[in-house]
Design a protein around this motif. Structure first.
Motif, short mmCIF file in Angstrom:
data_model
loop_
_atom_site.label_atom_id
_atom_site.label_comp_id
_atom_site.label_asym_id
_atom_site.label_seq_id
_atom_site.Cartn_x
_atom_site.Cartn_y
_atom_site.Cartn_z
N ARG A 165 0.85 -1.18 0.00
CA ARG A 165 0.00 0.00 0.00
C ARG A 165 0.88 1.23 0.00
O ARG A 165 1.90 1.27 0.70
CB ARG A 165 -0.90 0.00 1.23
CG ARG A 165 -1.91 1.14 1.19
CD ARG A 165 -2.86 1.06 2.35
NE ARG A 165 -2.12 0.85 3.59
CZ ARG A 165 -2.64 0.24 4.65
NH1 ARG A 165 -3.84 -0.25 4.61
NH2 ARG A 165 -1.92 0.12 5.74
N LYS A 166 0.50 2.18 -0.81
CA LYS A 166 1.27 3.41 -0.87
C LYS A 166 0.57 4.44 -0.01
O LYS A 166 -0.62 4.72 -0.20
CB LYS A 166 1.36 3.90 -2.30
CG LYS A 166 2.40 4.97 -2.52
CD LYS A 166 2.46 5.29 -4.01
CE LYS A 166 3.26 6.53 -4.27
NZ LYS A 166 4.69 6.28 -4.31
N LEU A 178 0.02 -3.40 -5.94
CA LEU A 178 0.40 -2.14 -5.28
C LEU A 178 -0.80 -1.23 -5.38
O LEU A 178 -1.34 -1.01 -6.48
CB LEU A 178 1.61 -1.53 -5.98
CG LEU A 178 1.99 -0.12 -5.53
CD1 LEU A 178 2.37 -0.11 -4.07
CD2 LEU A 178 3.14 0.40 -6.36
N ARG A 179 -1.24 -0.74 -4.26
CA ARG A 179 -2.44 0.09 -4.32
C ARG A 179 -2.24 1.39 -3.55
O ARG A 179 -1.28 1.51 -2.80
CB ARG A 179 -3.64 -0.66 -3.77
CG ARG A 179 -3.58 -0.96 -2.30
CD ARG A 179 -4.64 -1.97 -1.95
NE ARG A 179 -4.81 -2.05 -0.52
CZ ARG A 179 -5.39 -3.07 0.10
NH1 ARG A 179 -5.81 -4.09 -0.59
NH2 ARG A 179 -5.53 -3.09 1.40
N LYS A 223 -12.61 -0.80 4.48
CA LYS A 223 -13.02 0.34 3.65
C LYS A 223 -12.53 0.17 2.23
O LYS A 223 -13.24 0.44 1.26
CB LYS A 223 -12.42 1.62 4.23
CG LYS A 223 -13.17 2.19 5.41
CD LYS A 223 -12.47 3.48 5.77
CE LYS A 223 -12.92 4.03 7.09
NZ LYS A 223 -12.02 5.10 7.53
N TYR A 224 -11.28 -0.32 2.13
CA TYR A 224 -10.71 -0.53 0.79
C TYR A 224 -11.57 -1.51 0.00
O TYR A 224 -11.87 -1.30 -1.17
CB TYR A 224 -9.27 -1.02 0.92
CG TYR A 224 -8.66 -1.38 -0.40
CD1 TYR A 224 -8.11 -0.39 -1.22
CD2 TYR A 224 -8.66 -2.69 -0.85
CE1 TYR A 224 -7.56 -0.71 -2.44
CE2 TYR A 224 -8.11 -3.01 -2.07
CZ TYR A 224 -7.57 -2.03 -2.87
OH TYR A 224 -7.04 -2.34 -4.08
N TYR A 225 -11.98 -2.63 0.67
CA TYR A 225 -12.78 -3.62 -0.05
C TYR A 225 -14.10 -3.02 -0.50
O TYR A 225 -14.59 -3.31 -1.58
CB TYR A 225 -13.07 -4.85 0.83
CG TYR A 225 -11.84 -5.48 1.43
CD1 TYR A 225 -10.65 -5.53 0.73
CD2 TYR A 225 -11.87 -6.01 2.70
CE1 TYR A 225 -9.53 -6.09 1.28
CE2 TYR A 225 -10.75 -6.58 3.26
CZ TYR A 225 -9.57 -6.61 2.55
OH TYR A 225 -8.46 -7.15 3.10
N ILE A 226 -14.69 -2.20 0.38
CA ILE A 226 -16.00 -1.65 0.03
C ILE A 226 -15.87 -0.75 -1.20
O ILE A 226 -16.71 -0.77 -2.09
CB ILE A 226 -16.58 -0.86 1.22
CG1 ILE A 226 -16.88 -1.83 2.36
CG2 ILE A 226 -17.84 -0.11 0.81
CD1 ILE A 226 -17.30 -1.17 3.63
N ILE A 244 -19.27 -6.91 -0.87
CA ILE A 244 -19.49 -5.57 -0.32
C ILE A 244 -20.45 -5.66 0.86
O ILE A 244 -20.23 -5.07 1.92
CB ILE A 244 -20.04 -4.62 -1.40
CG1 ILE A 244 -18.98 -4.44 -2.48
CG2 ILE A 244 -20.42 -3.29 -0.81
CD1 ILE A 244 -19.41 -3.58 -3.63
N GLN A 245 -21.49 -6.43 0.67
CA GLN A 245 -22.48 -6.60 1.74
C GLN A 245 -21.81 -7.12 3.01
O GLN A 245 -21.99 -6.58 4.10
CB GLN A 245 -23.54 -7.60 1.25
CG GLN A 245 -24.53 -8.04 2.28
CD GLN A 245 -25.49 -6.92 2.63
OE1 GLN A 245 -26.15 -6.38 1.75
NE2 GLN A 245 -25.53 -6.56 3.90
N GLU A 246 -20.98 -8.17 2.83
CA GLU A 246 -20.34 -8.76 4.00
C GLU A 246 -19.34 -7.79 4.62
O GLU A 246 -19.22 -7.70 5.83
CB GLU A 246 -19.65 -10.06 3.58
CG GLU A 246 -19.27 -10.97 4.73
CD GLU A 246 -20.43 -11.28 5.66
OE1 GLU A 246 -21.48 -11.71 5.15
OE2 GLU A 246 -20.30 -11.07 6.87
#
Lengths: 456, 793
Positions: free
Chosen positions: A213-214, A455-456, B414-417, B426-428
């Motif tokens: 992660r950046k 990389l995100r 948050k990233y996954y959402i 997203i629901q989970e």
């Protein structure tokens, strides 16, 4: 209790089926039933199990190496993991049996009889029976195909012809068994194995799964999750019943609880770097380990263990702030001169249709736009020399700064000669069981691959 | 001159040999595809003639064609019609052809029992074949034929084969018994049980393996069979075949619970305090404790340690389950079983069974999160995880989250959402986020704020519904804190036009619920909504009607509380009542009958002043929409307690376990497991030893011996080994054919064909003799009984 097995290609067209009784449905009727019972699941890619009827279940396993899908129909299992594991094992057995890295459809179709024979041995009374590969090969002798005959050295061919031992010409590379198969020393090794060319090969393959992660403010890279998935493949063509000691140089890595082949389970002393075993004949997976990169303390240590290629990027460049730059650092290495099939995939979040990725300049390779406008691929040549610093500069036309900032990279490549973890095979010794005057050929190979490298 | 000619001739000779070989190679070995093309071109009639051919190569080609026809779903050719042609090849010398016929019979024998019985005779003959592989194949084939009239014969053959010298034949016995049991349960139980006992007592791991499969499938409740072998099996476990390891572990866990006392937990600080392990995994009275196991139980658990390195995922999961059930959580945590499980799930999983392992871990975590808390990172999603896995991982994350790691987890989720495309994920993820929010007040505020901004920003409306439901649950948890959030939501309602109907309806509903906490802001929301009533989608209109009714009901109650007089509520002067009236009025003309119906209901309730009913209807407390993940394993875990985890139904069954039933004391338990006698058939082998049974084998020296010496050797051994009865007649195992023909057919077959084949032929006959001798020595009456039965068939 298994009722039937099927193998299909990725489009669900039947390649092979093995029905264990007259009542077992053919694949065609099963497929119709599946579509009637659960209309969405046949097309959904991710399911592995579906119940049809009260106690009937269809399990599906998508092979990782082959473009094949394995199916089985089973009655209710006390342990639902069982069919899934069995199908995976079946896939491995087929790969080993045909001695390929990948099975083609035509290979399967040409050998339907053999696959049926194998399954017939692997399943008895509708339960898994013999799964040991050497045992299976004894029951269903494998056949060398054309490529094998040609590949085996011409010299040995001519040698044998000059010895007028023509009956053996066809057995090149095949363990020539005496008519009196001796007692098995260990259950996993065929009895009375005899080779004219004694060889053994160790392949260590590591797959990098790492998510970096950046940090938006400092621009520092941190690891979210990292793991090295390692496999030690062993191929032994040795006469008799040799005892082998394999020593690895681990470089301080902790291999955790590695999965070991049955042959070194008994003698395992908790030291994965010192393995002693009587190998089964042919190819097998000796050890499967995983190295946890999250537990590494320092950041420099992490970056020295994720392989040769480390990516980085900068965004919001240029006058409009819609430009970005991708930098790669392909580290120099003594053992690996080139990196193969390097591809960097750039992706942004969902974009409005007027946005477009445009490349301004790049030092290496070429750029491919994909069907959706937010993904592009930076494709390198077949081989990229190590010790280089490729750069790609591009812009996202008609996009806001936020949209450019959502850039993510995923990296994929392979390389030979060096592992990300730096693990090496120290020595492979034959302790006993092979007569002194035989000097077997030993080969070691290291391959690094990428799995989920982001990389995100 | 003559010399040179002979040299040329020999050269030509060898050249010819080479060419012949090459031709054979070209025909078969080189080019599978060309062979396949040839095989495809075989016509139905041609197939019949191939199958009936005397040439073994042609038979082989025919059988291969049959095999590939079975393997592909070709409706044009009816394979059943070849039954007789195929089955007659069962007597072929080629093991491969035999096996292929067996596969064919397995599938079609039921269909044509009459013809299938024809083959039985030849199969029975090969039951006494010198090659153990052929014997075991014959046993397998004969037990595969599902014809009731055949079962007595199968049972008889099995009883004979159980003392076979070769382990693989005894191994086939286990499977044959299983097939018999499946067909005729009750009638044969008494016959099969003693045989199972014999198999379990066998010294060979391979035989034990098959015995365990039989036991697990047929007699899982006869755990007393394990008494005498329990300790031996603990040592034998790594040598069994992998599937039997799996079954043995499962059986042993059940066994331990029935026949071994519970482990005792002792408080480390106070040695006097000790309690037996409770069935409830988490119910442990001490913070730090020592565990004392019964010696047999600890032996079993120790023997599992080595198997944690197994390559079979199912075995590792079974071990973890054994530890989970048989030991307290501290032992489970330190057993390395957790590490092995984590190794299994290291990489990304693509539509394989790996999601099931995650579900298993989820249950362990739900019971005691501390077991996996140090592996938190491992449950972060990888981009290529499939949906099932991702969902299970997120559930595990929400069980593992605590105040120390919540920051990391929240930022990941948050990233996954934001980035995931799959609605289920997203629901989970939102559910997990709500779970995180419940940890502390500030987090809850932070998360609701973030959700609100996401709601406004997000382009896709698909997941908006879940956003609202998560917001709802967070606000419901602690409504007083969320006044600011509600104000923001009202802002959203007013300004955002792209909200989907369901999302908007959810928000309106939320205000209806919020009116019980803070009434003051709600009427204003209703006021804003009324002008656009007719333009809203159906769901929103319904919720507006409901909101109006709720507000009115609260207003009535509030006025009641402030002024204690009965019936003081002045419905005509209340602003809320007027708004509600106008909403009900608008709803009367709605397209949707449900809305019309409800407005009529509420109208009549309020007009007739049935305020109590109204408040019962409208002010009922609502349960939280997101269930907590913690699991309470009290007394015995049943399927219903897993419901909140959303497991695969099969996995639920697998993970629910029985409680500990043994009540006796330790000595009583140990006394049960006196080691039983093992049956070592290899001793039998050594008693015959090289001189007799293996005489033929040992004299064979890698095919180097000449055929002549071979024959003489054979004659010699045969004469020395022949057992002659007083009548001078030789007892020999006879098949039906031989019995009727009474002509030794082998005599002619002996000196044929090539060198190698002859030697194998020789070996065959010599061993066949010796074996028949062996049985006749041991019990000549039995061999007579055998031939009687054969005649009866």
């Amino acid at each position: 209790m298994f009722l039937s097995f099927y193998i299909t290609d990725l489009k669900n067209a039947l390649v092979f089926q093995h029905l264990l009784s007259y009542d077992s449905p053919t694949f065609m009727s099963l497929w119709t039933k599946l579509q009637a019972m659960a209309p969405e699941s046949p097309n959904d890619d991710s399911w592995f199990k579906v119940s049809i009827g009260r106690s009937l279940q269809v399990y599906r396993f998508k092979s990782k190496a082959n473009k094949l899908i394995y199916w089985c129909l089973a009655t209710h299992q006390s342990n639902p993991l069982e069919p899934a594991v069995f199908l995976e094992g079946f896939d491995n057995t087929l790969l080993q049996y045909f001695d390929k890295d990948q099975l083609t459809i035509s290979k399967m179709v040409n050998n339907q009889d053999r696959i049926a024979l194998l399954l017939n041995c692997m399943v008895d009374a509708n339960e898994p029976a013999v799964t040991d590969f050497n045992h299976l090969r004894d029951m269903v002798p494998s056949r060398e195909d054309l490529s094998k005959v040609i590949n085996s050295t011409a010299s040995s061919l001519s040698n044998r012809i000059s010895q007028r031992n023509t009956s053996q010409v066809l057995n090149i590379g095949d363990p020539a068994k005496g008519p009196a198969a001796k007692e098995k020393l260990v259950p996993w090794r065929s009895a009375g194995v005899k080779y004219s060319n004694n060889e053994l090969y160790v392949d260590v393959v590591e797959t990098v799964h790492v998510i970096l992660r950046k940090n938006e403010k400092t621009g520092e890279l941190t690891s979210v999750r990292g793991v090295l998935d390692g496999v030690v493949d062993f191929r032994s063509h040795l006469s008799g019943n040799p005892v082998i000691a394999l020593n690895l140089r681990l470089r301080g890595h902790d291999l955790g609880m590695p999965a070991l082949h049955q042959c070194c389970l008994d003698s395992y002393q908790g030291r994965p770097d010192q393995l002693r075993f009587v190998p089964p004949d042919g190819k097998f997976q000796l050890m499967h380990y995983s190295i946890d990169l999250d537990s590494l303390q320092s950041k420099s240590k992490l970056f020295s263990n994720i392989g040769l290629v480390s990516p980085d990027y900068r965004t919001e460049l240029g006058d409009l702030g819609d430009e970005f730059e991708v930098n790669l650092n392909i580290a120099g290495s003594q053992h690996a001169k080139v990196v193969d099939d390097l591809v960097i995939t750039l992706s942004f979040g969902p974009l409005p249709s007027e946005c477009k990725i445009k490349v301004l300049r790049s030092t290496h390779g070429h750029f491919e736009n994909c069907a959706s406008n937010n993904i592009g691929k930076w494709v390198f040549d077949k081989e990229t020399p190590t010790g280089t610093l490729p750069v790609l500069r591009g812009c996202l036309e008609n996009a806001t700064r936020e949209q450019v900032r959502a850039l993510q990279l995923s990296v994929s490549y392979t390389n030979r000669g060096e592992l990300p973890s730096g693990i090496k095979v120290d020595s492979v010794d034959i302790l006993s069981g092979l007569s002194k005057n035989i000097k077997p050929f030993k080969g070691v190979k290291y391959i690094a691959k990428t799995g989920d490298f982001h990389l995100r | 001159m003559v010399d040179s000619i002979s040299r040329i001739t020999s050269a030509l000779e060898s050249a010819r040999e080479l060419t012949l070989e090459a031709a054979a190679v070209a025909a078969s070995r080189l080019g599978e595809s060309s062979y396949h093309r040839y095989s495809q071109s075989i016509t139905p009639e041609g197939l019949r003639s191939l199958l009936n051919s005397r040439n073994s190569r042609e038979v082989r080609d025919g059988m291969k064609r049959v095999a590939s026809l079975m393997a592909c779903d070709d409706p044009t050719i009816n394979l059943e019609s070849y039954f007789a042609d195929v089955v007659k090849n069962v007597s072929s010398d080629d093991v491969k052809v035999k096996r292929l016929v067996a596969i064919y019979m397995l599938r079609y024998a039921e269909k044509d029992p009459g013809l299938a019985l024809l083959a039985v005779n030849s199969i029975q003959r090969s039951l006494s074949d010198p090659d153990p592989e052929v014997r075991s194949l014959a046993l397998k084939a004969i037990s595969d034929i599902r014809i009731p009239s055949l079962y007595p014969i199968v049972l008889h053959s099995v009883k004979k084969a159980i003392t076979d010298v070769a382990a693989e034949v005894r191994c086939a016995v286990g499977f044959a018994l299983l097939k018999l049991y499946r067909e005729q349960r009750e009638e044969l139980t008494d016959d099969i049980l003693p045989l199972l006992q014999d198999l379990l007592a066998d010294s060979d791991p391979e035989v034990v393996s098959s015995a365990i499969i039989l036991m697990k499938e047929a007699f899982p409740d006869h755990l007393e069979l394990l008494h005498g072998h329990f300790r031996r099996y603990c040592g034998l476990l790594p040598q069994l075949c992998e599937w039997s390891q799996l079954y043995l572990i499962e059986l042993s866990v059940k066994y331990c619970k029935h026949f071994i006392p519970r482990p005792i937990l002792m408080d480390s600080s106070d040695a006097a305090r000790a309690v037996p392990l409770s069935d409830d995994f988490a119910d442990i009275p001490f913070a730090i404790y020592d565990v004392s196991f019964h010696p047999d139980l600890s032996m079993f658990l120790d023997s599992l340690q080595k198997l944690l390195h197994s390559q079979n995922a199912a075995v590792v999961v079974a071990i973890s389950k054994a530890y989970f059930e048989l030991s307290p959580s501290l032992t489970f945590k330190n057993s390395k079983a957790t590490d092995a499980l984590v190794r299994l799930i290291g990489g990304p999983s693509i539509a394989d069974g790996r999601a099931l392992i995650f579900q298993c871990i989820l249950v362990y975590c739900a019971v005691d999160p501390s077991t996996f808390s140090r592996f938190l990172n491992k449950f972060f999603l990888l981009p290529s995880d499939d949906t099932n896995t991702a969902v299970a991982k997120l559930k595990i994350l929400s069980t593992l989250v605590d105040l120390n790691n919540v920051k990391r987890v929240v930022s990941e989720i948050k990233y996954y959402i934001i980035n995931d495309q799959r609605p289920a994920v997203i629901q989970e993820a939102l559910n997990s986020l709500a779970g995180c929010g419940q940890l502390s007040r500030s987090l809850s505020l932070h998360i609701t704020k973030w959700l609100l901004t996401r709601m406004v920003d997000s382009i896709s409306s698909a997941s908006l519904d879940s956003f609202v439901s998560v917001l709802r649950s967070l606000i419901q948890e602690n409504p007083a804190e969320h006044l600011h959030t509600m104000l923001n939501l009202s802002q959203v309602l007013r300004t955002e036009n792209y909200l989907s109907g369901t999302a908007k309806a959810g928000i309106v509903w939320l205000f209806g619920e919020f009116s019980s906490i803070n009434f003051t802001i709600c009427p204003d929301v209703l006021r804003i909504l009324i002008p656009n009533f007719s333009r809203e989608p159906k769901e929103v209109r319904l919720q507006i009607v409901l909101l109006a009714a709720k507000l009115l009901s609260w207003e009535v109650d509030n006025s009641k509380n402030s002024s204690t007089e009965v019936g003081a509520f002045d419905i005509d002067n209340s602003r809320t009542a007027q708004m509600a009236r106008s909403v009900f009025y608008l709803a009367k003309f709605d397209d949707d009958f449900d809305i019309r119906d409800r407005s009529r209901l509420f109208c009549s309730l309020f007009d007739n002043e049935r305020y109590e009913i109204a408040s019962l209807l409208l002010q009922a407390p609502k349960p939280s929409s997101i269930a907590p993940m913690a699991l309470n394993m009290s007394s015995s875990a049943n399927a219903s307690s897993f419901a909140s985890l959303g497991l695969d139904p099969g996995m639920e069954d697998y993970l629910s376990f029985s409680s500990w039933t043994f009540d006796g004391d330790a000595d009583e338990s140990s006394a049960l497991r006196v080691p039983a006698q093992t049956k070592d058939y290899s001793r039998m082998k050594t008693s015959f030893s090289s001189s007799t049974f293996f005489g033929g084998k040992n004299s064979d020296d890698f095919g180097g011996t000449s055929p002549v010496s071979e024959t003489s050797d054979d004659v010699h051994t045969q004469s020395s080994r022949g057992f002659t009865s007083s009548a001078g007649r030789k007892y020999k195992l006879q098949s039906l054919d031989e019995f009727f023909s009474d002509i030794p057919a082998r005599g002619q077959r002996r000196r044929r064909v090539l060198v190698e084949e002859e030697s194998s032929d020789e070996e065959e006959t010599s061993q066949e003799d010796s074996e028949s001798d062996d049985t006749s020595i041991s019990s000549s009456s039995e061999s007579e009984a055998e031939s009687n039965i054969e005649v009866n068939t």
